[in-house]
Design an enzyme around this catalytic site. Structure first.
Site, PDB file in Angstrom:
ATOM      1  N   ASP A 126      -3.806 -12.706   7.629  1.00 45.79           N
ATOM      2  CA  ASP A 126      -5.144 -12.419   7.125  1.00 45.79           C
ATOM      3  C   ASP A 126      -6.008 -13.685   7.114  1.00 45.79           C
ATOM      4  O   ASP A 126      -5.495 -14.789   7.028  1.00 45.79           O
ATOM      5  CB  ASP A 126      -4.993 -11.923   5.684  1.00 45.79           C
ATOM      6  CG  ASP A 126      -6.051 -10.920   5.318  1.00 45.79           C
ATOM      7  OD1 ASP A 126      -6.995 -10.735   6.081  1.00 45.79           O
ATOM      8  OD2 ASP A 126      -5.904 -10.325   4.238  1.00 45.79           O
ATOM      9  N   ARG A 134       0.852  -1.183   0.000  1.00 45.60           N
ATOM     10  CA  ARG A 134       0.000   0.000   0.000  1.00 45.60           C
ATOM     11  C   ARG A 134       0.890   1.236   0.000  1.00 45.60           C
ATOM     12  O   ARG A 134       1.889   1.284   0.687  1.00 45.60           O
ATOM     13  CB  ARG A 134      -0.880   0.018   1.258  1.00 45.60           C
ATOM     14  CG  ARG A 134      -1.826  -1.156   1.307  1.00 45.60           C
ATOM     15  CD  ARG A 134      -2.761  -1.056   2.493  1.00 45.60           C
ATOM     16  NE  ARG A 134      -3.488  -2.314   2.634  1.00 45.60           N
ATOM     17  CZ  ARG A 134      -4.166  -2.661   3.724  1.00 45.60           C
ATOM     18  NH1 ARG A 134      -4.229  -1.823   4.743  1.00 45.60           N
ATOM     19  NH2 ARG A 134      -4.794  -3.814   3.794  1.00 45.60           N
ATOM     20  N   GLN A 187       0.199  -9.378   6.321  1.00 45.26           N
ATOM     21  CA  GLN A 187      -0.956  -9.492   7.206  1.00 45.26           C
ATOM     22  C   GLN A 187      -1.180 -10.944   7.555  1.00 45.26           C
ATOM     23  O   GLN A 187      -1.067 -11.810   6.694  1.00 45.26           O
ATOM     24  CB  GLN A 187      -2.212  -9.019   6.476  1.00 45.26           C
ATOM     25  CG  GLN A 187      -2.388  -7.535   6.407  1.00 45.26           C
ATOM     26  CD  GLN A 187      -3.754  -7.187   5.868  1.00 45.26           C
ATOM     27  OE1 GLN A 187      -4.197  -7.768   4.884  1.00 45.26           O
ATOM     28  NE2 GLN A 187      -4.424  -6.243   6.493  1.00 45.26           N
ATOM     29  N   HIS A 245     -13.631 -10.326   7.162  1.00 46.23           N
ATOM     30  CA  HIS A 245     -12.186 -10.127   7.015  1.00 46.23           C
ATOM     31  C   HIS A 245     -11.629  -9.972   8.420  1.00 46.23           C
ATOM     32  O   HIS A 245     -12.221  -9.268   9.229  1.00 46.23           O
ATOM     33  CB  HIS A 245     -11.851  -8.819   6.296  1.00 46.23           C
ATOM     34  CG  HIS A 245     -12.569  -8.589   5.001  1.00 46.23           C
ATOM     35  ND1 HIS A 245     -11.909  -8.517   3.813  1.00 46.23           N
ATOM     36  CD2 HIS A 245     -13.864  -8.390   4.710  1.00 46.23           C
ATOM     37  CE1 HIS A 245     -12.775  -8.275   2.841  1.00 46.23           C
ATOM     38  NE2 HIS A 245     -13.972  -8.196   3.362  1.00 46.23           N
TER      39      HIS A 245
END
Lengths: 576, 576
Positions: free
Chosen positions: A323, A303, A321, A451
């Site tokens: 995730d 990012r 992450q 998420h």
């Protein structure tokens, strides 16, 4: 607890000390041009254009001059003047003139103390003599109005408190924070590096940092499999069109990297891991009986962040992450959220974080989906928090574009807050990607997606752990758990023997067989924050033991090897 | 062993069968335009432009016509004609005319059999009757001259052998290869997927594929740490300038993705992991005593490949290399190479590959460094191979631009070769990046770098393992090691109990408690290639046992649970 009134008084004092500092600078640096001088947490700053660059040695001189001004105890005098008067008053102050021209009011407020007058709304102390304990801390460059195309000014930072005790307490806390700064410890302990040649915000994990990461990732994988997660791997790039379908391109563009081209097709580095998981889900028909499906990935995402906001491992441009995406039926959402929250609490406890704050972030200005979807998702999150009786605060408008979320902020040993776990309910992406399951009724139903990350990002986690423990990682996370220090060359064989035995039982151990003095080796092992030092000489060799020292400096004396080994293993297994 | 002469005869026959096929097509499809018709491994093809698209049903019809032509036994007649005669002869054959115009010779060779004449250098059989066992296998589209801007022709593929037995053996080997095709098994066993939405050549690892990958990666990590490697993580992108300094931009450009821009600076996805490792090495001063340093990373890299050459997991655009870079002194190179080769042999044996070929690739046309550097590096590689008495072949000019290399090609159970481990000596990057160590003499010396991967790429390895084992992975790699099948609902509790106990000892086990018939469940477990099936009913419950079946179909009868558990654990630990 600081009261509102006391807080206001402190703010006023800090602002007045900024003016006093400006007066001191004016007297020491004739011709100085003044920028602005607001209060900040714990103190204040003021920006100046000066004839020469300041050095740390200038600060005590300015402080002395400030003390003189305070002793003279001039009053702070408020005045209202016309724009023309202001333009005359600040005729040799270009930055002030720029501000004067921007204030829409007919009359402008100025404050004067002694020889210094500033464009300022106040309020201020009655007189300079009311200023209390202060200290100038450092100088930094700052662009005028934060704009890198405008001139670079010199910013002097200071802190101010009601009492000398409070000031000293603050300064010692700051010194401790500086000692624990993960950027400093990261270098000293050889954990990671950032290279201008690769690019800012892109992290190279050195062997010792990577050991910590691998231990946490292994622990994470075992714990996730145990709780019914499946682990997957998905690509770091995808066609730009996919990010358009998802809405990321529309809602998240400021954080995206520019696309790259392959055979005339635009691709983009992923800012999130969700889309690959959605496509795996969609690769087969899914029945209501097969849900929930929980796909987890230690997924690296990229990012964009402005260079100016990058900060060590804590704010970066590429991070991994921990995730996962849970695909479930609407009736399963609440139970899944409770499961995730339990996992979050377990992980935080395992890593040694006792303090945290929970925030529920609601609908932002830019959002996808309908208001009703947001309402339902937010209620689900609230009910899950309430089932676990977790206290939380609402963070209005701080949700991501696709759904509301729970953020957990960890508090480290010094009380600093770190962005940690995040849980987001998403009623939106399943609609955009037609993420369905076949219901008991035989027809298609849209699935719900959750998420979540329970560690946040591996990079930020290492920063946080480093500062939390001041680099003295708990035994289970220590890159080196024990150093064996032979007193003389004839003890090296014995040291190697111990090392071999310890290693075969999974203990991370080194032998320091350099031809250096024992005390130097002990000191270096302590600086490296190695939990255990085993010093071995004739006496130890003769008794199958070692002289054991801790990184705290504590000397535990002679201990049998089996006991030492057991001690280390127990500490590692307890994650203590 | 096929002799040179027999081989030549077979080639001649295959080429003649291609002509016979063209004659058959000419007679079945009047107006057909002819491309080219060379021999390939096992057979031949011929490209045609036809009035309609061929279907598989056309092939037996063409074969029948070919048999008719063979029965007529027309002779193959060689002739030499002038360019003008050739232009007249092929006046209605635009592709042939294009070829005629490109041949520089004054006279052109043509071969005629029956009603068909082709521009062709031969040699051919004496007559069509000498053609032996053949079969047309499939049809595919093929651009004229491989150029996607030219017309798409229809290519008919065929195989031909000296005897019907050889043909049938080949076809059955092909059928077995098709059954083992990792793209087919990858879907059936739910191992991975590729999505047009993400992009071709970019792999999503599904949970079952990811289990295999994780087991191998864990094994790899343990084995590497044991052999003195340090594990690191480095970013997937870096500034383009870094790739210019390294020479990748210059020498490797065809395989690079287009750059992306961040704050006006160009960045690129990494095609290799080496540069991050170099920068970690350079983050400290290194002494001759601290070498060798061995940095390993399971590093995902991205390389451009044309869409046309992408192939399942075997040829992709993003893949994870089990990469490492060894930084050492010149006197350590040979020892390190021997260590790497030993690790390679150990890994291949662990994964069940018994057959492999070793190639030493030497200096290519485009190369960095001096010829002398290449010479030295090549000699080092040779000596290491010789110390391990590994037979090898030289692959001239196949080195990478920065150094010579050893490639190991694995042979799978069907005899297919797979690109596997690679070891490269690099005297070049250390010079470009000034990778030094402080020698015993106190001055700077350039280090040597060894690039190596012992598995190749995780993606290609999974492809290779899948085809090698036909999807029946050895127990230690099986995503699901055992399925427990309760005969009736009242046995589900017992099944769950066994599952819990097995899981607590690290066995990957599922309970199939669906309300389906037992035989269906057994058949599905066999299709999923699960090594062990435990069928449990009243008898088994009563005796703390299970009826054990293998995926081969073998029924082992009643076995005590402790024995079953032990059997599975022993098989997994033996990696057999």
């Amino acid at each position: 607890m600081m009261t509102e009134a006391k807080n206001e008084q402190l703010e006023r004092m800090r602002h007045s000390v900024a003016h006093i500092m400006a007066e001191a600078v004016q007297s020491l640096f004739p011709g100085a041009k003044f920028g602005i001088g607001p209060t900040i947490e714990h103190g204040f700053y003021y920006d100046f254009e000066l004839s020469r660059a300041l050095t740390p040695d200038d600060l005590p001189v300015i402080e002395d001059k400030m003390r003189e001004i305070i002793a003279q105890d001039a009053s702070f005098v408020r005045d209202e003047i016309s724009r023309d008067e202001a333009r005359t008053l600040f005729s040799d102050q270009p930055y002030k003139l720029e501000l004067v021209d921007e204030i829409p009011d007919a009359s402008l407020v100025v404050y004067k103390q002694g020889s210094f007058t500033d464009l300022c709304r106040g309020p201020h102390l009655a007189s300079a003599g009311e200023a209390r304990a202060f200290k100038l801390t450092h100088v930094a460059g700052a662009y005028w109005r934060g704009d890198e195309k405008r001139p670079m000014l010199q910013r002097i930072y200071g802190v101010a408190f009601e009492s000398q005790e409070e000031l000293e307490e603050h300064l010692s806390r700051q010194a401790e924070a500086a000692r624990r700064d993960h950027r400093k410890l990261g270098k000293e302990l050889d954990l990671f590096s950032v290279h201008e040649e690769i690019g800012p915000g892109l992290i190279c994990w050195h062997p010792k940092g990577a050991v910590i990461r691998e231990i946490i990732e292994d622990f994470w994988r075992v714990e996730h499999r145990r709780r019914g997660y499946d682990i997957v791997y998905t690509p770091h790039i995808a066609k730009l069109d996919l990010w358009k379908t998802s809405g990321h391109w529309e809602f998240y563009r400021d954080y995206l990297y520019s696309p790259m081209e392959i055979e005339g097709q635009e691709y983009m580095l992923r800012p999130m891991n969700c889309l690959g998981h959605i496509l795996i889900y969609k690769s087969r028909l899914r029945s209501y009986r097969s849900l929930p499906l929980r796909y987890a990935e230690l997924g690296t995402v990229y990012r964009y962040e402005r260079t100016g906001v990058l900060y060590g491992l804590a704010r970066v441009r590429g991070f991994t992450q921990d995730d996962a995406h849970i695909f479930c039926r609407p009736d399963q959402v609440e139970g899944e959220l409770v499961g995730v929250l339990n996992l979050v609490l377990f992980m935080m406890a395992s890593l040694g974080f006792k303090e945290y704050k929970v925030f529920l972030s609601t609908r932002p200005d830019k959002y996808a989906g309908t208001a009703q979807m947001w309402e339902e998702a937010t209620e689900c999150l609230k009910r899950a928090l309430e089932r676990l009786t977790l206290p939380y605060a609402v963070d209005p408008g701080e949700g991501v574009f696709y759904g509301p979320k729970i953020d957990v902020k960890l508090e480290d040993a010094l009380g600093h807050e770190w962005q940690g776990p995040t849980i987001q309910v998403d009623f939106n992406l399943p609609q955009r990607f037609d993420v369905c399951y076949i219901g008991e009724d035989g027809s298609d139903h849209t699935a719900v997606m959750i998420h979540r990350t329970v560690l946040g990002a591996m990079e930020r986690l290492l920063a946080c752990l480093t500062e939390h423990y001041g680099g003295a990682f708990p035994v289970w996370l220590s890159p080196v758990q024990a150093v064996i220090i032979p007193i003389a060359d004839r003890h090296v064989g014995y040291a190697q023997e111990i090392a071999g035995e310890f290693r075969s039982e999974g203990i991370r151990v080194l032998v320091d067989d350099r031809s250096e003095r024992m005390n130097l080796k002990i000191r270096e092992a302590q600086l490296d924050k190695v939990p255990y030092m085993l010093i071995v000489g004739d006496k130890e060799m003769g008794s199958a033991s070692a002289s054991l020292r801790l990184r705290s400096g504590e000397d535990l004396g002679l201990e049998g090897l089996a006991d030492v080994k057991n001690r280390i293993k127990v500490a590692a297994e307890a994650r203590a």
